[in-house]
Design a protein around this motif. Structure first.
Motif, PDB file in Angstrom:
ATOM      1  N   PHE A 142      70.316 -40.474 -65.522  1.00 51.42           N
ATOM      2  CA  PHE A 142      71.052 -39.798 -64.463  1.00 51.42           C
ATOM      3  C   PHE A 142      71.669 -38.538 -65.054  1.00 51.42           C
ATOM      4  O   PHE A 142      72.290 -38.597 -66.114  1.00 51.42           O
ATOM      5  CB  PHE A 142      72.136 -40.714 -63.877  1.00 51.42           C
ATOM      6  N   PRO A 143      71.486 -37.384 -64.423  1.00 46.05           N
ATOM      7  CA  PRO A 143      72.042 -36.142 -64.962  1.00 46.05           C
ATOM      8  C   PRO A 143      73.564 -36.211 -65.088  1.00 46.05           C
ATOM      9  O   PRO A 143      74.230 -36.846 -64.283  1.00 46.05           O
ATOM     10  CB  PRO A 143      71.636 -35.097 -63.918  1.00 46.05           C
ATOM     11  N   GLN A 144      74.072 -35.554 -66.112  1.00 46.19           N
ATOM     12  CA  GLN A 144      75.493 -35.574 -66.413  1.00 46.19           C
ATOM     13  C   GLN A 144      76.031 -34.146 -66.317  1.00 46.19           C
ATOM     14  O   GLN A 144      75.503 -33.232 -66.954  1.00 46.19           O
ATOM     15  CB  GLN A 144      75.666 -36.115 -67.832  1.00 46.19           C
ATOM     16  N   LEU A 145      77.074 -33.974 -65.513  1.00 42.71           N
ATOM     17  CA  LEU A 145      77.723 -32.675 -65.379  1.00 42.71           C
ATOM     18  C   LEU A 145      78.588 -32.431 -66.608  1.00 42.71           C
ATOM     19  O   LEU A 145      79.348 -33.312 -67.017  1.00 42.71           O
ATOM     20  CB  LEU A 145      78.584 -32.664 -64.113  1.00 42.71           C
TER      21      LEU A 145
ATOM     22  N   ILE B 255      81.236 -22.786 -69.568  1.00 42.27           N
ATOM     23  CA  ILE B 255      79.927 -22.762 -68.922  1.00 42.27           C
ATOM     24  C   ILE B 255      79.722 -24.136 -68.308  1.00 42.27           C
ATOM     25  O   ILE B 255      79.877 -25.149 -68.985  1.00 42.27           O
ATOM     26  CB  ILE B 255      78.812 -22.465 -69.947  1.00 42.27           C
ATOM     27  N   ARG B 256      79.393 -24.166 -67.010  1.00 42.59           N
ATOM     28  CA  ARG B 256      79.140 -25.442 -66.348  1.00 42.59           C
ATOM     29  C   ARG B 256      77.644 -25.691 -66.374  1.00 42.59           C
ATOM     30  O   ARG B 256      76.856 -24.823 -66.063  1.00 42.59           O
ATOM     31  CB  ARG B 256      79.697 -25.411 -64.934  1.00 42.59           C
ATOM     32  N   GLY B 257      77.295 -26.899 -66.764  1.00 41.31           N
ATOM     33  CA  GLY B 257      75.886 -27.223 -66.890  1.00 41.31           C
ATOM     34  C   GLY B 257      75.606 -28.658 -66.506  1.00 41.31           C
ATOM     35  O   GLY B 257      76.516 -29.445 -66.222  1.00 41.31           O
ATOM     36  N   VAL B 258      74.334 -28.985 -66.491  1.00 34.04           N
ATOM     37  CA  VAL B 258      73.871 -30.332 -66.198  1.00 34.04           C
ATOM     38  C   VAL B 258      72.990 -30.760 -67.366  1.00 34.04           C
ATOM     39  O   VAL B 258      72.043 -30.056 -67.730  1.00 34.04           O
ATOM     40  CB  VAL B 258      73.083 -30.383 -64.872  1.00 34.04           C
ATOM     41  N   MET B 259      73.328 -31.907 -67.955  1.00 32.75           N
ATOM     42  CA  MET B 259      72.584 -32.431 -69.094  1.00 32.75           C
ATOM     43  C   MET B 259      71.640 -33.529 -68.594  1.00 32.75           C
ATOM     44  O   MET B 259      72.064 -34.428 -67.868  1.00 32.75           O
ATOM     45  CB  MET B 259      73.566 -33.011 -70.108  1.00 32.75           C
ATOM     46  N   ILE B 260      70.350 -33.417 -68.966  1.00 33.59           N
ATOM     47  CA  ILE B 260      69.394 -34.464 -68.630  1.00 33.59           C
ATOM     48  C   ILE B 260      68.632 -34.859 -69.890  1.00 33.59           C
ATOM     49  O   ILE B 260      68.511 -34.076 -70.831  1.00 33.59           O
ATOM     50  CB  ILE B 260      68.397 -34.053 -67.515  1.00 33.59           C
ATOM     51  N   GLN B 261      68.106 -36.073 -69.879  1.00 29.60           N
ATOM     52  CA  GLN B 261      67.281 -36.562 -70.985  1.00 29.60           C
ATOM     53  C   GLN B 261      65.829 -36.233 -70.670  1.00 29.60           C
ATOM     54  O   GLN B 261      65.362 -36.420 -69.552  1.00 29.60           O
ATOM     55  CB  GLN B 261      67.461 -38.076 -71.127  1.00 29.60           C
ATOM     56  N   SER B 262      65.128 -35.718 -71.672  1.00 27.83           N
ATOM     57  CA  SER B 262      63.706 -35.443 -71.513  1.00 27.83           C
ATOM     58  C   SER B 262      63.007 -35.863 -72.793  1.00 27.83           C
ATOM     59  O   SER B 262      63.161 -35.215 -73.831  1.00 27.83           O
ATOM     60  CB  SER B 262      63.477 -33.956 -71.234  1.00 27.83           C
ATOM     61  N   GLY B 263      62.295 -36.974 -72.732  1.00 28.36           N
ATOM     62  CA  GLY B 263      61.663 -37.503 -73.939  1.00 28.36           C
ATOM     63  C   GLY B 263      62.731 -37.807 -74.974  1.00 28.36           C
ATOM     64  O   GLY B 263      63.722 -38.467 -74.686  1.00 28.36           O
ATOM     65  N   SER B 264      62.559 -37.249 -76.161  1.00 22.86           N
ATOM     66  CA  SER B 264      63.486 -37.519 -77.262  1.00 22.86           C
ATOM     67  C   SER B 264      64.647 -36.536 -77.316  1.00 22.86           C
ATOM     68  O   SER B 264      65.478 -36.614 -78.206  1.00 22.86           O
ATOM     69  CB  SER B 264      62.718 -37.461 -78.584  1.00 22.86           C
TER      70      SER B 264
END
Length: 155
Positions: free
Chosen positions: A100-103, A8-17
């Motif tokens: 910065f979002p991470q693939l 599964i290809r996704g994009v990881m982002i930080q949101s708060g904690s």
């Protein structure tokens, strides 16, 4: 470039904690510099909208929506997402992130549901484990509906 169908290809982002795992197919663009136009009377998790390719795209502060703490102030990045709900007036929405979002490519067999909590935060579909790390899968259609309701209330 080909990739295996067992990933599964996704994009990881930080949101708060927390970290959010977004489906790669929903990400339209990542923006490093944006001007946010405030929306009068909108809830705190809807700080405004951005202009993007001729559209006024609502900007969601997911950390505030879900009660995950505050994103660091300063330079935010914005992930523009293709809306899934089919509302012609809302073809896109945007999430802000401080990182910065991470693939990422996640093997399907390593993506495990984490049912350790009774109640998930608002806007969260599921908590997952990616190997040793946890992430949240946002309920994008539910968030779209919350945005539509909030915009309707201030119109």
């Amino acid at each position: 470039m080909a990739y295996k169908s067992d990933e599964i290809r996704g994009v990881m982002i930080q949101s708060g904690s927390e970290r959010l795992l977004l489906p790669n197919a929903t990400v339209a663009e990542v923006l490093a510099r944006v001007s946010v136009q405030p929306l009068e009377g909108a809830p705190g998790w809807l700080p405004g909208h951005i202009s993007w390719h001729g559209w006024d795209v609502p900007l969601v502060d997911f950390a505030r929506l879900a009660g995950l703490g505050e994103d660091p102030q300063g330079r935010i990045r914005v992930v523009v997402l293709k809306a899934l709900g089919g509302d012609e007036g809302l073809p896109y929405l945007a999430l802000q992130t401080a990182s910065f979002p991470q693939l990422v490519s996640v093997p399907r067999d390593s993506l495990l549901a984490d049912a350790s909590e009774e109640e998930l935060p608002r806007g969260v579909q599921m908590r997952v484990l990616l190997g040793e790390q946890g992430a949240l899968l946002p309920d994008l259609e539910g968030i779209e509906q919350l945005v539509i309701d909030a915009l309707g209330a201030i119109a």
